[in-house]
Design an enzyme around this catalytic site. Structure first.
Site, PDB file in Angstrom:
ATOM      1  N   HIS A   1     -12.966   3.313   3.736  1.00 38.52           N
ATOM      2  CA  HIS A   1     -12.140   4.393   3.206  1.00 38.52           C
ATOM      3  C   HIS A   1     -13.053   5.511   2.722  1.00 38.52           C
ATOM      4  O   HIS A   1     -14.271   5.396   2.733  1.00 38.52           O
ATOM      5  CB  HIS A   1     -11.246   3.873   2.084  1.00 38.52           C
TER       6      HIS A   1
ATOM      7  N   LYS B   1       3.014  -4.303   6.353  1.00 42.13           N
ATOM      8  CA  LYS B   1       3.214  -4.383   4.897  1.00 42.13           C
ATOM      9  C   LYS B   1       4.692  -4.246   4.535  1.00 42.13           C
ATOM     10  O   LYS B   1       5.172  -4.885   3.592  1.00 42.13           O
ATOM     11  CB  LYS B   1       2.377  -3.306   4.192  1.00 42.13           C
TER      12      LYS B   1
ATOM     13  N   SER C   1       0.854  -1.184   0.000  1.00 38.73           N
ATOM     14  CA  SER C   1       0.000   0.000   0.000  1.00 38.73           C
ATOM     15  C   SER C   1       0.888   1.231   0.000  1.00 38.73           C
ATOM     16  O   SER C   1       2.028   1.190   0.479  1.00 38.73           O
ATOM     17  CB  SER C   1      -0.837  -0.018   1.271  1.00 38.73           C
ATOM     18  N   SER C   2       0.332   2.344  -0.493  1.00 36.31           N
ATOM     19  CA  SER C   2       1.143   3.567  -0.533  1.00 36.31           C
ATOM     20  C   SER C   2       1.412   4.119   0.871  1.00 36.31           C
ATOM     21  O   SER C   2       2.280   4.968   1.041  1.00 36.31           O
ATOM     22  CB  SER C   2       0.458   4.632  -1.393  1.00 36.31           C
ATOM     23  N   CYS C   3       0.703   3.612   1.886  1.00 35.12           N
ATOM     24  CA  CYS C   3       0.935   4.142   3.238  1.00 35.12           C
ATOM     25  C   CYS C   3       2.207   3.603   3.874  1.00 35.12           C
ATOM     26  O   CYS C   3       2.548   3.985   4.986  1.00 35.12           O
ATOM     27  CB  CYS C   3      -0.271   3.900   4.137  1.00 35.12           C
TER      28      CYS C   3
ATOM     29  N   TYR D   1      -0.498  -0.957  10.254  1.00 29.28           N
ATOM     30  CA  TYR D   1      -0.723  -1.611   8.956  1.00 29.28           C
ATOM     31  C   TYR D   1       0.520  -1.461   8.078  1.00 29.28           C
ATOM     32  O   TYR D   1       0.980  -2.413   7.442  1.00 29.28           O
ATOM     33  CB  TYR D   1      -1.942  -0.955   8.297  1.00 29.28           C
TER      34      TYR D   1
HETATM   35  P1  GDP Z   1      -6.109   7.297   4.324  1.00 26.92           P
HETATM   36  O1  GDP Z   1      -5.754   7.565   2.887  1.00 26.92           O
HETATM   37  O2  GDP Z   1      -5.313   6.198   4.961  1.00 26.92           O
HETATM   38  O3  GDP Z   1      -6.055   8.558   5.137  1.00 26.92           O
HETATM   39  O4  GDP Z   1      -7.591   6.697   4.333  1.00 26.92           O
HETATM   40  P2  GDP Z   1      -9.107   7.187   4.185  1.00 26.92           P
HETATM   41  O5  GDP Z   1      -9.594   6.819   2.818  1.00 26.92           O
HETATM   42  O6  GDP Z   1      -9.862   6.607   5.329  1.00 26.92           O
HETATM   43  O7  GDP Z   1      -9.117   8.770   4.358  1.00 26.92           O
HETATM   44  C1  GDP Z   1      -8.632   9.631   3.373  1.00 26.92           C
HETATM   45  C2  GDP Z   1      -8.973  11.061   3.740  1.00 26.92           C
HETATM   46  O8  GDP Z   1     -10.381  11.263   3.560  1.00 26.92           O
HETATM   47  C3  GDP Z   1      -8.664  11.474   5.193  1.00 26.92           C
HETATM   48  O9  GDP Z   1      -8.164  12.799   5.180  1.00 26.92           O
HETATM   49  C4  GDP Z   1     -10.040  11.436   5.835  1.00 26.92           C
HETATM   50  O10 GDP Z   1     -10.158  12.285   6.968  1.00 26.92           O
HETATM   51  C5  GDP Z   1     -10.920  11.946   4.678  1.00 26.92           C
HETATM   52  N1  GDP Z   1     -12.350  11.632   4.827  1.00 26.92           N
HETATM   53  C6  GDP Z   1     -13.353  12.532   4.679  1.00 26.92           C
HETATM   54  N2  GDP Z   1     -14.545  11.972   4.953  1.00 26.92           N
HETATM   55  C7  GDP Z   1     -14.292  10.668   5.273  1.00 26.92           C
HETATM   56  C8  GDP Z   1     -15.137   9.583   5.640  1.00 26.92           C
HETATM   57  O11 GDP Z   1     -16.355   9.698   5.767  1.00 26.92           O
HETATM   58  N3  GDP Z   1     -14.525   8.389   5.867  1.00 26.92           N
HETATM   59  C9  GDP Z   1     -13.165   8.225   5.734  1.00 26.92           C
HETATM   60  N4  GDP Z   1     -12.624   7.006   5.947  1.00 26.92           N
HETATM   61  N5  GDP Z   1     -12.343   9.251   5.411  1.00 26.92           N
HETATM   62  C10 GDP Z   1     -12.899  10.453   5.175  1.00 26.92           C
END
Ligand code: GDP
Length: 325
Positions: free
Chosen positions: A186, A147, A114-116, A143
């Site tokens: 996500h 990975k 994953s890119s993280c 996580y």
């Molecule tokens: P990340 O890429 O590991 O940070 O995974 P996420 O897909 O969970 O979040 C990506 C970004 O989207 C973060 O800045 C979150 O705060 C934002 N975000 C905005 N609304 C939401 C939501 O309803 N759910 C999630 N999971 N992220 C959200």
């Protein structure tokens, strides 16, 4: 390919570990177009966290190719809330699969990261060789560490035993089969569901987590599956290969796009009490591009397809009992 040879998938027994997940299901769709024999194991049949069971199953099934698409995954809040599960389950799954694949003489293994895994403050776009050059993003370091261990295990088997074990690092993925449970999902499935429900209920606004300013790159899972088949056939090397589209958007821009696709007229309200996570994680995809692969599905088109899938599958989708009714 590092050594110029092409690996031919034709006629191989290919084990997709994690075929019920979004990525695994996309791999099955893509591989069903190839002349391969697909092997899968349901969760009832095989618990991938149990070493003896995985070894016995692999010895009985004798796959020639393994794709490690099984993982404990989740969005920013889930990662932050259950560090034990994210670290432990991912270490167990990848150790059991990679180790037993070597023992049964698997010809090629693709490990998905994953890119993280890259440092929080990596220069952008992120090249593969930035791995382990700085501290990780704290919301998903458990996580990410698991990975990174998986990538290193593939590298160790290559270095010590010459195993054809490769790894690919996808950017943020979305598409059919995603997890729509708001507590663990996500951002893309979360926004699709929230906007859909707000439209249905005539709600004046939708809450978007964080400030809206983080930037993310999004790749449709069918593009990832295509890249996986491409890499299995064309890539041999210990370095991971980034898989992305090379472009990112802010979370605000993403939310606007989802709003347009869903046809929701209300407002977006940002909630800065929720975490933003890493400010940006755009992958440098020049290694994959130089090999000759490009994604095909644009973000708007991909989001429209995901929304259509959501509408058609709401009752059966994970985390979605009756949500689209
Ligand atoms: P990340 O890429 O590991 O940070 O995974 P996420 O897909 O969970 O979040 C990506 C970004 O989207 C973060 O800045 C979150 O705060 C934002 N975000 C905005 N609304 C939401 C939501 O309803 N759910 C999630 N999971 N992220 C959200």
């Amino acid at each position: 390919m590092a050594d110029g040879k092409r690996f031919d998938l034709a006629g191989k027994r290919v084990f997709v570990a994690g075929h019920r997940g979004m990525v695994g299901a996309a791999l099955l769709r893509r591989l069903s177009r190839e002349p391969v024999a697909l092997v899968t194991a349901s969760r009832d049949e095989l618990d991938l966290t149990r070493q003896a069971d995985v070894e016995a199953w692999m010895a009985a099934q004798r796959p020639q190719v393994v794709i490690v698409a099984a993982a404990k995954v989740g969005g920013i809040l889930a990662n932050d809330t259950w560090p034990v599960e994210f670290l432990e389950q991912n270490l167990l799954i990848e150790l059991n699969l990679i180790r037993s694949a070597f023992r049964v003489g698997v010809e090629k293994l693709l490990f998905l990261g994953s890119s993280c895994i890259y440092p929080k403050h990596s220069p952008q776009p992120i090249k593969e060789d930035y791995l382990l050059t700085g501290p990780l993003e704290p919301t998903n370091e458990w996580y990410a560490l698991a990975k990174i261990a998986g990538i290193k295990l593939c590298q160790a088997y290559r270095k010590q035993h010459g195993a054809e074990f490769i790894s690919a690092m996808p950017t943020n993925l979305y598409g059919p089969g995603d997890n729509f449970d708001l507590a663990t999902s996500h951002v893309v499935p979360a926004l699709v569901r929230k906007m859909h429900e707000a439209k249905r209920e005539g709600a004046a606004s939708v809450a978007v987590w964080g400030t809206g300013s983080p930037r993310r790159e999004f790749l449709h899972v069918d593009d990832l599956a295509d890249a996986c088949v491409f890499l299995l056939e064309r890539w041999s090397g210990s370095e991971p290969v980034n898989v992305g589209c090379g472009e990112d958007v802010t979370i605000r821009e993403l939310a606007e796009l989802v709003r347009a696709v869903v046809g929701y007229q209300g407002e977006l309200v940002f909630d800065p009490t929720k975490p933003d996570g890493t400010p940006r994680k755009l992958l440098d995809v020049s290694r994959l591009a130089a090999l000759g692969w490009r994604p095909r599905i644009g973000l708007r088109e991909g989001l429209a397809g995901t929304y259509a899938w959501f509408l058609a599958n709401a009752a059966a989708a994970r985390g979605l009992a009756g949500a689209a009714a």
